[in-house]
Design a protein around this motif. Structure first.
Motif, PDB file in Angstrom:
ATOM      1  N   TYR A  84      34.028  39.264  32.422  1.00 15.66           N
ATOM      2  CA  TYR A  84      35.053  38.324  32.880  1.00 15.66           C
ATOM      3  C   TYR A  84      35.854  38.917  34.037  1.00 15.66           C
ATOM      4  O   TYR A  84      36.147  38.230  35.018  1.00 15.66           O
ATOM      5  N   LEU A  85      36.212  40.204  33.910  1.00 15.65           N
ATOM      6  CA  LEU A  85      36.989  40.832  34.983  1.00 15.65           C
ATOM      7  C   LEU A  85      36.175  40.885  36.277  1.00 15.65           C
ATOM      8  O   LEU A  85      36.725  40.698  37.362  1.00 15.65           O
ATOM      9  N   GLY A  86      34.877  41.105  36.153  1.00 15.67           N
ATOM     10  CA  GLY A  86      33.999  41.111  37.331  1.00 15.67           C
ATOM     11  C   GLY A  86      34.032  39.754  38.023  1.00 15.67           C
ATOM     12  O   GLY A  86      34.081  39.673  39.258  1.00 15.67           O
ATOM     13  N   GLU A  87      34.025  38.685  37.211  1.00 11.56           N
ATOM     14  CA  GLU A  87      34.068  37.341  37.803  1.00 11.56           C
ATOM     15  C   GLU A  87      35.412  37.098  38.487  1.00 11.56           C
ATOM     16  O   GLU A  87      35.469  36.534  39.585  1.00 11.56           O
ATOM     17  N   LEU A  88      36.503  37.537  37.845  1.00 13.63           N
ATOM     18  CA  LEU A  88      37.833  37.361  38.445  1.00 13.63           C
ATOM     19  C   LEU A  88      37.912  38.124  39.765  1.00 13.63           C
ATOM     20  O   LEU A  88      38.444  37.630  40.763  1.00 13.63           O
ATOM     21  N   LYS A  89      37.372  39.335  39.748  1.00 18.62           N
ATOM     22  CA  LYS A  89      37.376  40.176  40.952  1.00 18.62           C
ATOM     23  C   LYS A  89      36.608  39.470  42.081  1.00 18.62           C
ATOM     24  O   LYS A  89      37.081  39.387  43.210  1.00 18.62           O
ATOM     25  N   ASP A  90      35.430  38.921  41.723  1.00 22.22           N
ATOM     26  CA  ASP A  90      34.614  38.222  42.727  1.00 22.22           C
ATOM     27  C   ASP A  90      35.339  37.001  43.285  1.00 22.22           C
ATOM     28  O   ASP A  90      35.100  36.590  44.417  1.00 22.22           O
ATOM     29  N   GLU A  91      36.232  36.410  42.455  1.00 23.80           N
ATOM     30  CA  GLU A  91      36.994  35.250  42.938  1.00 23.80           C
ATOM     31  C   GLU A  91      38.220  35.680  43.750  1.00 23.80           C
ATOM     32  O   GLU A  91      38.999  34.842  44.193  1.00 23.80           O
ATOM     33  N   GLY A  92      38.425  36.977  43.876  1.00 20.10           N
ATOM     34  CA  GLY A  92      39.539  37.488  44.679  1.00 20.10           C
ATOM     35  C   GLY A  92      40.864  37.531  43.921  1.00 20.10           C
ATOM     36  O   GLY A  92      41.928  37.680  44.530  1.00 20.10           O
ATOM     37  N   ILE A  93      40.810  37.418  42.588  1.00 16.99           N
ATOM     38  CA  ILE A  93      42.055  37.470  41.808  1.00 16.99           C
ATOM     39  C   ILE A  93      42.452  38.928  41.593  1.00 16.99           C
ATOM     40  O   ILE A  93      41.634  39.742  41.131  1.00 16.99           O
ATOM     41  N   GLU A  94      43.688  39.262  41.961  1.00 15.28           N
ATOM     42  CA  GLU A  94      44.089  40.672  41.938  1.00 15.28           C
ATOM     43  C   GLU A  94      44.762  41.083  40.646  1.00 15.28           C
ATOM     44  O   GLU A  94      44.646  42.215  40.203  1.00 15.28           O
ATOM     45  N   ARG A  95      45.522  40.182  40.038  1.00 17.91           N
ATOM     46  CA  ARG A  95      46.130  40.558  38.770  1.00 17.91           C
ATOM     47  C   ARG A  95      46.165  39.393  37.805  1.00 17.91           C
ATOM     48  O   ARG A  95      46.107  38.236  38.204  1.00 17.91           O
ATOM     49  N   ILE A  96      46.237  39.762  36.521  1.00 19.60           N
ATOM     50  CA  ILE A  96      46.174  38.726  35.485  1.00 19.60           C
ATOM     51  C   ILE A  96      46.982  39.185  34.270  1.00 19.60           C
ATOM     52  O   ILE A  96      46.989  40.377  33.939  1.00 19.60           O
ATOM     53  N   SER A  97      47.676  38.257  33.631  1.00 19.55           N
ATOM     54  CA  SER A  97      48.448  38.616  32.428  1.00 19.55           C
ATOM     55  C   SER A  97      47.515  38.571  31.221  1.00 19.55           C
ATOM     56  O   SER A  97      46.452  37.943  31.270  1.00 19.55           O
ATOM     57  N   SER A  98      47.942  39.216  30.126  1.00 19.83           N
ATOM     58  CA  SER A  98      47.078  39.186  28.938  1.00 19.83           C
ATOM     59  C   SER A  98      46.965  37.750  28.423  1.00 19.83           C
ATOM     60  O   SER A  98      45.936  37.345  27.891  1.00 19.83           O
ATOM     61  N   GLN A  99      48.043  36.940  28.645  1.00 18.71           N
ATOM     62  CA  GLN A  99      47.987  35.549  28.201  1.00 18.71           C
ATOM     63  C   GLN A  99      46.940  34.752  28.997  1.00 18.71           C
ATOM     64  O   GLN A  99      46.153  33.990  28.424  1.00 18.71           O
ATOM     65  N   GLU A 100      46.925  34.966  30.317  1.00 25.26           N
ATOM     66  CA  GLU A 100      45.933  34.244  31.135  1.00 25.26           C
ATOM     67  C   GLU A 100      44.498  34.670  30.763  1.00 25.26           C
ATOM     68  O   GLU A 100      43.614  33.831  30.638  1.00 25.26           O
ATOM     69  N   LEU A 101      44.346  35.975  30.569  1.00 27.23           N
ATOM     70  CA  LEU A 101      43.020  36.473  30.188  1.00 27.23           C
ATOM     71  C   LEU A 101      42.627  35.888  28.832  1.00 27.23           C
ATOM     72  O   LEU A 101      41.472  35.498  28.601  1.00 27.23           O
ATOM     73  N   SER A 102      43.612  35.806  27.960  1.00 28.23           N
ATOM     74  CA  SER A 102      43.381  35.241  26.627  1.00 28.23           C
ATOM     75  C   SER A 102      42.916  33.788  26.724  1.00 28.23           C
ATOM     76  O   SER A 102      41.988  33.369  26.029  1.00 28.23           O
ATOM     77  N   ASP A 103      43.559  33.007  27.616  1.00 22.17           N
ATOM     78  CA  ASP A 103      43.180  31.599  27.765  1.00 22.17           C
ATOM     79  C   ASP A 103      41.738  31.467  28.269  1.00 22.17           C
ATOM     80  O   ASP A 103      40.978  30.634  27.799  1.00 22.17           O
ATOM     81  N   ILE A 104      41.382  32.329  29.217  1.00 23.47           N
ATOM     82  CA  ILE A 104      40.025  32.231  29.777  1.00 23.47           C
ATOM     83  C   ILE A 104      38.983  32.674  28.758  1.00 23.47           C
ATOM     84  O   ILE A 104      37.927  32.069  28.617  1.00 23.47           O
ATOM     85  N   MET A 105      39.307  33.756  28.034  1.00 26.22           N
ATOM     86  CA  MET A 105      38.281  34.367  27.189  1.00 26.22           C
ATOM     87  C   MET A 105      38.282  33.871  25.755  1.00 26.22           C
ATOM     88  O   MET A 105      37.402  34.234  24.971  1.00 26.22           O
ATOM     89  N   GLN A 106      39.303  33.062  25.405  1.00 26.68           N
ATOM     90  CA  GLN A 106      39.406  32.572  24.020  1.00 26.68           C
ATOM     91  C   GLN A 106      39.505  33.721  23.014  1.00 26.68           C
ATOM     92  O   GLN A 106      38.864  33.718  21.964  1.00 26.68           O
ATOM     93  N   VAL A 107      40.284  34.737  23.396  1.00 29.52           N
ATOM     94  CA  VAL A 107      40.604  35.860  22.501  1.00 29.52           C
ATOM     95  C   VAL A 107      42.124  35.915  22.502  1.00 29.52           C
ATOM     96  O   VAL A 107      42.732  35.646  23.542  1.00 29.52           O
ATOM     97  N   THR A 108      42.750  36.270  21.383  1.00 27.05           N
ATOM     98  CA  THR A 108      44.217  36.263  21.405  1.00 27.05           C
ATOM     99  C   THR A 108      44.751  37.349  22.349  1.00 27.05           C
ATOM    100  O   THR A 108      44.116  38.390  22.537  1.00 27.05           O
ATOM    101  N   ALA A 109      45.933  37.061  22.918  1.00 29.72           N
ATOM    102  CA  ALA A 109      46.543  38.035  23.841  1.00 29.72           C
ATOM    103  C   ALA A 109      46.827  39.338  23.102  1.00 29.72           C
ATOM    104  O   ALA A 109      46.719  40.425  23.675  1.00 29.72           O
ATOM    105  N   SER A 110      47.171  39.244  21.819  1.00 29.06           N
ATOM    106  CA  SER A 110      47.497  40.473  21.092  1.00 29.06           C
ATOM    107  C   SER A 110      46.221  41.299  20.879  1.00 29.06           C
ATOM    108  O   SER A 110      46.256  42.527  20.925  1.00 29.06           O
ATOM    109  N   GLN A 111      45.098  40.627  20.664  1.00 30.51           N
ATOM    110  CA  GLN A 111      43.822  41.353  20.544  1.00 30.51           C
ATOM    111  C   GLN A 111      43.521  42.108  21.847  1.00 30.51           C
ATOM    112  O   GLN A 111      43.132  43.271  21.835  1.00 30.51           O
TER     113      GLN A 111
END
Ligand code: NAI
Length: 213
Positions: free
Chosen positions: A20-47
């Protein structure tokens, strides 16, 4: 980075983060919160936070994670900053399909050769590489610094072939044969059973249907 024992469950989740991070990097996204990553990956932010805390966290309060940095660090943890030389043993349906999948190369797994014991296949080219007889396998492993072997042969001969690979310096075996390989502790074996994944799917369909009733 601290070199402490990390649970296999966490290790098992790292390739997915990496992807997922590789895809974000390829899209030019430089930073991401655990909540945003959680929404994309369907894993809880606390996990996600717990998993990354195993490696010292990677994030900054209120800033989130630096995508490229995180991608590279997880890559290092997975050993993907190094290249691996790989051969495939068994040039049947599965072996040829894996050989044809170019994407492993992007991750540093360099496909160096493919072997079989069926003379009808010798010389046939897969991605410009000729299928070689097993008699050439041992010398090839030594001469080309092969560290990973992919076993796509029937289970009846997998144990014997694995023994020869170990004698010739292989470090890891990606084992698709349906048999456990008795190798020394320093040899890493990753068993892959596609049917396990399919059975998990069947279980989840079943569970969903029962809950619907
Ligand atoms: P296949 O019959 O198309 O290919 C097997 C190849 O291995 C043949 O080309 C054969 O000549 C070669 N071979 C047999 N003994 C050998 C030996 N001692 N040394 C070198 N080459 C040898 O079969 P397929 O469909 O490619 O499957 C390969 C194996 O992987 C099968 O045993 C199958 O049960 C297993 N398999 C495992 C899966 C998994 O998820 N773990 C999924 C699909 C297949």
């Amino acid at each position: 980075m601290e070199n402490k024992e990390i649970s296999q469950a966490v290790i098992g989740r790292l390739p997915r983060y990496f992807r997922y991070l590789g895809e974000l990097k390829d899209e030019g996204i430089e930073r991401i919160s655990s909540q945003e990553l959680s929404d994309i990956m369907q894993v809880t932010a606390s996990q996600i936070r717990q998993d990354f805390n195993n490696f010292g966290g990677f994030g900054q309060q209120g800033y989130g994670y630096k995508v490229e940095y995180l991608y590279e660090e997880i890559g290092k943890i997975l050993g993907l900053d190094k290249t691996h030389n790989l051969i495939i043993i068994g040039a049947g349906n599965l072996g040829q399909a894996l050989a044809n999948y170019m994407n492993f190369e992007r991750r540093g797994f360099l496909f160096k050769g493919i072997f079989d014991n069926n003379p009808a296949l010798f010389g046939k080219k897969i991605r410009n590489m000729e299928i070689k007889p097993m008699e050439e396998m041992e010398a090839f492993v030594k001469e080309n610094g092969i560290d990973i072997a992919v076993l796509t042969i029937p289970k009846g001969s997998a144990v014997e072939v694995a023994g020869k690979l170990v004698e010739n310096g292989i470090r890891g075996i990606w084992n698709f044969a349906h048999v456990d390989l008795p190798v020394p502790a320093e040899i890493q074996v990753e068993n892959v059973h596609l049917s396990d994944s399919l059975m998990k799917l069947a279980y989840n369909i079943n569970r969903y249907e029962q809950n619907e009733l």
